[in-house]
Design a protein around this motif. Sequence first.
Motif, PDB file in Angstrom:
ATOM      1  N   UNK A  99      79.467 -98.108 -31.572  1.00  0.00           N
ATOM      2  CA  UNK A  99      79.922 -96.995 -30.742  1.00  0.00           C
ATOM      3  C   UNK A  99      80.141 -95.718 -31.534  1.00  0.00           C
ATOM      4  N   UNK A 100      80.792 -95.810 -32.699  1.00  0.00           N
ATOM      5  CA  UNK A 100      81.161 -94.586 -33.395  1.00  0.00           C
ATOM      6  C   UNK A 100      79.966 -93.837 -33.980  1.00  0.00           C
ATOM      7  N   UNK A 101      78.774 -94.429 -33.944  1.00  0.00           N
ATOM      8  CA  UNK A 101      77.596 -93.743 -34.456  1.00  0.00           C
ATOM      9  C   UNK A 101      76.985 -92.774 -33.439  1.00  0.00           C
ATOM     10  N   UNK A 102      77.449 -92.835 -32.193  1.00  0.00           N
ATOM     11  CA  UNK A 102      76.882 -91.947 -31.174  1.00  0.00           C
ATOM     12  C   UNK A 102      77.108 -90.481 -31.525  1.00  0.00           C
ATOM     13  N   UNK A 103      78.299 -90.161 -31.989  1.00  0.00           N
ATOM     14  CA  UNK A 103      78.614 -88.776 -32.331  1.00  0.00           C
ATOM     15  C   UNK A 103      77.771 -88.300 -33.503  1.00  0.00           C
ATOM     16  N   UNK A 104      77.614 -89.165 -34.508  1.00  0.00           N
ATOM     17  CA  UNK A 104      76.794 -88.811 -35.663  1.00  0.00           C
ATOM     18  C   UNK A 104      75.347 -88.572 -35.243  1.00  0.00           C
ATOM     19  N   UNK A 105      74.862 -89.372 -34.319  1.00  0.00           N
ATOM     20  CA  UNK A 105      73.468 -89.292 -33.889  1.00  0.00           C
ATOM     21  C   UNK A 105      73.177 -88.032 -33.092  1.00  0.00           C
ATOM     22  N   UNK A 106      74.013 -87.722 -32.130  1.00  0.00           N
ATOM     23  CA  UNK A 106      73.712 -86.605 -31.240  1.00  0.00           C
ATOM     24  C   UNK A 106      74.901 -85.753 -30.859  1.00  0.00           C
ATOM     25  N   UNK A 107      75.968 -85.792 -31.652  1.00  0.00           N
ATOM     26  CA  UNK A 107      77.117 -84.934 -31.406  1.00  0.00           C
ATOM     27  C   UNK A 107      77.888 -85.287 -30.150  1.00  0.00           C
ATOM     28  N   UNK A 108      78.612 -84.291 -29.640  1.00  0.00           N
ATOM     29  CA  UNK A 108      79.486 -84.503 -28.485  1.00  0.00           C
ATOM     30  C   UNK A 108      78.715 -85.006 -27.271  1.00  0.00           C
ATOM     31  N   UNK A 109      77.538 -84.441 -27.032  1.00  0.00           N
ATOM     32  CA  UNK A 109      76.769 -84.824 -25.841  1.00  0.00           C
ATOM     33  C   UNK A 109      76.395 -86.299 -25.884  1.00  0.00           C
ATOM     34  N   UNK A 110      76.002 -86.804 -27.059  1.00  0.00           N
ATOM     35  CA  UNK A 110      75.628 -88.217 -27.173  1.00  0.00           C
ATOM     36  C   UNK A 110      76.846 -89.113 -27.015  1.00  0.00           C
TER      37      UNK A 110
END
Length: 366
Positions: free
Chosen positions: A152-163
């Motif tokens: 889960x915590x990789x979503x922000x790293x991958x695509x920022x707030x929108x992801x």
Amino acid sequence: MSEDSTGRGRRAAGRRRRTPPKRRRALAVAAWSAAVVLLLGGAGLGYFYFKFNGNLKTVDIDAALGKDRPEDVDNGSMDILVLGSDSRGGANGEYGKDDGGSARSDTAMIVHLYEGHHKASVISIPRDTMAPRPPCATANGKTDPGGQRRQFNEAYTTGGAACAVKTVEKMSGIRMDHYLEVDFTGFKKIIDDLGGVEVTTTKPIKDGASHLDLAAGTNKLNGEQALGLVRTRKSVGDGSDLGRIQLQQAFIKALIKQVKGIGLFDNPKKLLGLADSGTKAITTDKALGDVKSLMGFAQGLQGIDAQDMQMITLPVTPDPRDVDRVVPLANESKLVWDALLADRPIPAEATENSMGDKGSAGKIVQ
């Protein structure tokens, strides 16, 4: 995506028609802290509109995600994703090697405001939760394909707030109406401007990793100590991130009690200092990206006290494929999301089998 597999309609963004390394675990607490200060103190700041308006940073979540989102359930409730960003660049460099400004988020809280905005539920999502992640646009203009099993915590790293928002909406089937984010430095400054936060510990807390050494009893924490408390893990409970979440939730309630009790409106200097720090510390979605919108939002939240908040961790169990990860309990998680979609309290049976709400870490701070 207008319906989930059960055919249930989902909720759209906007206002409801019926109702006018280790320190990064602290960041969801920091974001909520900033929100508390802004929302409880911000309604008297009209004179300083332009000054504080210039402090705010925004992300246009609606434009980034388009129509591929859950639809509206018109029941008067509101959902906010509260997230932390831990870029190690600039002022945050003291917390680790400078990363050139890249960031990630390891905790998240969904804040559900019930119709009338007199009560709220807060659901913490563990950083190591393995769950589906939808395709997300990346900073270099490409698309990350996501997958059925992503941390889960990789979503922000991958695509920022929108992801991050898109991933939460995929997990829950609930549209996030707003987004709030804050960083390390902002958290400490808010607590210091507040004059510290008083907590009572039922036993001593000594944690070398977070540089925290508290005696049992009442302690008034400055910003650095508060940051240390909410990142403490190994010295409390079972030493897991789930125990840390319980500690964070207890701290949030202590913070809300203090903000509600110190009479900010009787101290204009402190109020203005907090508003300045808070607006500099947070990033919001575009709909909340000006002081007028924040003030309107604040007026709907001033009646919520600590006792009006139900705080849980997303029901999870150890991941059978990786002992260092967790996965959502399908039936129990569905009870949580169904309750929020229907604007009902989360039933007790949703957390009975979850490892996230067991343990004693949350009882250490009162």
